[in-house]
Write a protein that holds these residues in place. Structure first.
Motif, PDB file in Angstrom:
ATOM      1  N   LEU A  45      80.062  40.519  14.094  1.00 42.39           N
ATOM      2  CA  LEU A  45      80.471  40.668  15.489  1.00 42.39           C
ATOM      3  C   LEU A  45      81.588  39.705  15.870  1.00 42.39           C
ATOM      4  O   LEU A  45      82.470  40.047  16.664  1.00 42.39           O
ATOM      5  CB  LEU A  45      79.275  40.479  16.424  1.00 42.39           C
ATOM      6  N   ARG A  97      86.946  38.378  19.589  1.00 39.89           N
ATOM      7  CA  ARG A  97      86.663  38.238  18.159  1.00 39.89           C
ATOM      8  C   ARG A  97      87.803  37.525  17.437  1.00 39.89           C
ATOM      9  O   ARG A  97      88.873  37.277  18.004  1.00 39.89           O
ATOM     10  CB  ARG A  97      86.403  39.621  17.559  1.00 39.89           C
ATOM     11  N   LEU A 103      84.761  42.547  22.573  1.00 35.76           N
ATOM     12  CA  LEU A 103      83.456  43.183  22.432  1.00 35.76           C
ATOM     13  C   LEU A 103      82.550  42.690  23.546  1.00 35.76           C
ATOM     14  O   LEU A 103      82.379  41.480  23.728  1.00 35.76           O
ATOM     15  CB  LEU A 103      82.838  42.833  21.069  1.00 35.76           C
ATOM     16  N   GLU A 104      81.995  43.618  24.321  1.00 33.17           N
ATOM     17  CA  GLU A 104      81.069  43.227  25.381  1.00 33.17           C
ATOM     18  C   GLU A 104      79.709  42.921  24.760  1.00 33.17           C
ATOM     19  O   GLU A 104      79.167  43.732  24.003  1.00 33.17           O
ATOM     20  CB  GLU A 104      80.940  44.339  26.417  1.00 33.17           C
ATOM     21  N   ILE A 105      79.166  41.739  25.049  1.00 32.53           N
ATOM     22  CA  ILE A 105      77.895  41.327  24.453  1.00 32.53           C
ATOM     23  C   ILE A 105      76.922  40.915  25.547  1.00 32.53           C
ATOM     24  O   ILE A 105      77.322  40.695  26.692  1.00 32.53           O
ATOM     25  CB  ILE A 105      78.077  40.155  23.462  1.00 32.53           C
ATOM     26  N   HIS A 127      73.909  40.559  21.056  1.00 36.18           N
ATOM     27  CA  HIS A 127      74.166  41.835  20.398  1.00 36.18           C
ATOM     28  C   HIS A 127      75.239  42.604  21.161  1.00 36.18           C
ATOM     29  O   HIS A 127      75.616  42.244  22.277  1.00 36.18           O
ATOM     30  CB  HIS A 127      72.886  42.677  20.298  1.00 36.18           C
ATOM     31  N   ASP A 128      75.726  43.649  20.537  1.00 34.73           N
ATOM     32  CA  ASP A 128      76.735  44.526  21.137  1.00 34.73           C
ATOM     33  C   ASP A 128      76.112  45.206  22.356  1.00 34.73           C
ATOM     34  O   ASP A 128      75.151  45.965  22.244  1.00 34.73           O
ATOM     35  CB  ASP A 128      77.169  45.566  20.105  1.00 34.73           C
ATOM     36  N   CYS A 130      77.071  47.574  24.164  1.00 34.51           N
ATOM     37  CA  CYS A 130      77.177  49.030  24.196  1.00 34.51           C
ATOM     38  C   CYS A 130      76.006  49.706  23.490  1.00 34.51           C
ATOM     39  O   CYS A 130      75.766  50.897  23.675  1.00 34.51           O
ATOM     40  CB  CYS A 130      78.491  49.482  23.560  1.00 34.51           C
ATOM     41  N   GLN A 131      75.288  48.955  22.658  1.00 32.15           N
ATOM     42  CA  GLN A 131      74.152  49.526  21.935  1.00 32.15           C
ATOM     43  C   GLN A 131      72.831  49.292  22.657  1.00 32.15           C
ATOM     44  O   GLN A 131      71.790  49.755  22.206  1.00 32.15           O
ATOM     45  CB  GLN A 131      74.072  48.894  20.532  1.00 32.15           C
TER      46      GLN A 131
END
Length: 592
Positions: A45, A97, A103-105, A127-128, A130-131
């Motif tokens: 990530l 990154r 990356l939205e976390i 974590h990501d 988006c997931q």
């Protein structure tokens, strides 16, 4: 000893494998916020390998910013250690990154303790976003709701309308769909700015939501258009009652950023199953009915009728032909004189726009000007009107004609254009016409809804020497404050009061009050729609300044009006009557 070392090594490997096997990223730091460990997900990530990251400041490896402000967010590890508790990452947290991508976390940071309970570092688990289920729910909400107002959008409306139709079919009840369009929203948005326009739309959304039941739906269709789904009604009157409630609620003043704004709404209503049995048909027919509500006066509602589709086809034809008419100079003027009641002289003239469509023939302004407003042609048409008015007046003057001021209608949309004074000044300079021969008429209804910016435009025009008149005065509800607020030089009394003043004492008293009010404010008062000598006699007794109507002359072509003006010795309207073989004071009718 070797057994102990082997056991420690095995435990360490087991811990690392465990951390590497979980789905979240794990980063640990020491008390100085230096990175001491990354698991494999964290490497993926962040884009940093463990060998590169260990020993570096956490802010380098876990570079976090706020997605909205783009500013750096507080160090979560430092907070966890200072407060000795688990802390969540900031909302809308974005990880920059190693390669610069974003990356939205989401997740948290916690302190690490030694055997004695002392804080020796921190662990960040993330974590990501988006997931995550939260993010999935957020994305689902965004896909079905309007970002500005929070109302359901077209996607969610379609789902709910389909469901409502299914239930209505099963239980034998009706569904109503309302298509709403805010009248004259564009001038407010253009003159006061999109930020204020957005606030107004949000206020409208709130008022609409307050007017319906929990089982109904308000949707923002786009721009200044909204749709209301009444999921279950027993009779059309139920929809009419809600429409009246909405009209009243939206007509109340809006106070936004030191502005008091007033808007009205046009509503079209279609019913299931009478007007359609599927989503597209019901929506199209409600939209069609809304257009007819707007065309027939605005600020009211119309139920869909089958004949409206034929009229919509005619509207599409008019729109297409209007574009061609502008290009081919198919628009022209007729001219109707106004008479100074005291002297009988022509004191001014109104330029009346005309258009002869090759298929439909001569079109009255009410049949094509609303279409022009709706399709954005009213501004270029208005520009042509202003240029042609000034050009014609100056051409007559060069021919030795003693010209009079000419009045043209001006829409609220045109007045919202901040460049209008400069454009008119350019036209006056180009044609050489003196500004005092140009009069701009604004309807009383439009005057009530002018923004501060449009009011400023009126003052700029007045400063140029242009006369400003209120047209159709009496049919709206302008207050004395409105009259004092704007640089008005003339009041044009609506024809309906002139028509009925001999038979209706209330109209006669009202007309007399308008004349007195206008003259008290040093305004010229013109009565429109004068058709009989008896009407003129009453207006003369009441002290009205001027009159316009078929008693004096029907609208004339440019050639005929040029002849009426004649040379420097202009004829009175009585002399003009005699010249045409009519006795002075004879009555004319619309049939002539």
């Amino acid at each position: 000893m070797r057994d102990a070392e082997a056991a420690l090594h095995a435990a360490t490997e087991w811990a690392q494998e465990t951390l590497n096997s979980i789905g979240d990223a794990v980063v640990t730091t020491d008390l100085d916020s230096q990175v001491t460990y990354l698991n494999r997900v964290a490497e993926t990530l962040t884009g940093w390998s463990g060998a590169e990251a260990i020993g570096k400041p956490l802010a380098d490896v876990l570079h976090l910013i706020d997605s909205k402000t783009l500013q750096a967010t507080p160090n979560p590890a430092q907070r966890a250690m200072q407060e000795n508790r688990t802390v969540g990452l900031a909302m809308d947290c974005v990880l920059i990154r190693h390669d610069g991508s974003q990356l939205e976390i989401e997740d948290s940071a916690a302190p690490i303790h030694d055997r004695n309970g002392r804080v020796i570092g921190a662990v960040i688990v993330f974590h990501d976003a988006c997931q995550s289920p939260t993010q999935s729910a957020k994305l689902a909400y965004q896909a079905q709701h309007d970002a500005l107002t929070g109302l359901p959008n077209r996607v969610l409306l379609s789902e709910r309308l389909t469901r409502a139709i299914g239930l209505a079919h099963r239980h034998q009840h009706q569904v109503a769909l309302m298509y709403l369009d805010l009248d004259a929203f564009k001038p407010i948005n253009d003159s006061l700015g999109h930020a204020l326009g957005d606030h107004l739309l949000q206020s409208v959304a709130g008022r609409l939501s307050d007017c319906i039941r929990d089982t109904d739906t308000v949707c923002r269709q786009g721009g200044d258009e909204f749709v209301v789904l009444l999921s279950e009604i027993n009779k059309p009157q139920d929809a009419a009652r809600i429409a009246e409630k909405i009209l009243a609620a939206l007509a109340e003043p809006y106070r936004i950023s030191n502005h008091e704004l007033r808007i009205t709404t046009s509503i079209g209503i279609s019913l299931y199953p009478d007007d359609g049995t599927d989503d597209p048909t019901l929506l199209h027919n409600a939209d069609t009915a809304m257009y007819h509500a707007k065309k027939s006066g605005r600020n009211h509602y119309q139920f869909f009728r089958a004949d409206m589709n034929a009229l919509m086809m005619q509207r599409s034809h008019i729109e297409a032909q209007l574009h061609r008419a502008l290009e081919e100079d198919a628009i022209f003027f007729d001219y109707q004189p106004r008479i100074d009641i005291a002297t009988g002289d022509i004191c001014s003239v109104e330029a009346l726009i005309r258009w002869r469509d090759p298929t439909l023939g001569l079109m009255p302004p009410p049949s094509f000007l609303p279409v022009a407003e709706a399709c954005g042609l009213i501004v270029p048409i208005g520009h042509w009107v202003l240029r042609e008015t000034c050009r014609q007046l100056q051409a007559w003057r060069k021919q030795g004609v003693d010209i009079v001021p000419m009045a043209v209608n001006m829409s609220a949309i045109e007045l919202s254009d901040k460049t209008l004074p400069a454009r008119i000044a350019d036209i006056l300079a180009e044609t050489g016409l003196d500004a005092r021969f140009l009069e701009l008429e604004v309807t009383e209804t439009d005057l009530m809804h002018l923004t501060d910016a449009s009011a400023s435009t009126l003052f700029e025009l007045s400063d140029l020497g242009i006369r400003i008149a209120i047209d159709d005065f009496g049919v709206g509800s302008a207050s004395l404050m409105h009259l004092k607020r704007f640089p008005i030089s003339s009041l044009n009394i609506a024809p309906c009061f002139v028509h009925d003043m001999l038979d209706n004492p209330d109209d006669a008293r009202f007309l007399k009050a308008i004349i007195n009010l206008g003259q008290t404010l040093d305004m010229c008062v013109i009565a429109k729609g004068v058709e009989t000598q008896a009407q003129l006699d009453r207006l003369t007794l009441q002290g009205c300044d001027g009159a316009q109507g078929f008693l004096f002359s029907a609208p004339l072509s440019a050639t005929d009006f040029r002849a009426l003006l004649g040379g420097p010795a202009r004829t009175t309207w009585q002399q003009h009557q005699v010249a045409r073989g009519l006795p002075p004071g004879s009555q004319r009718t619309h049939a002539e």
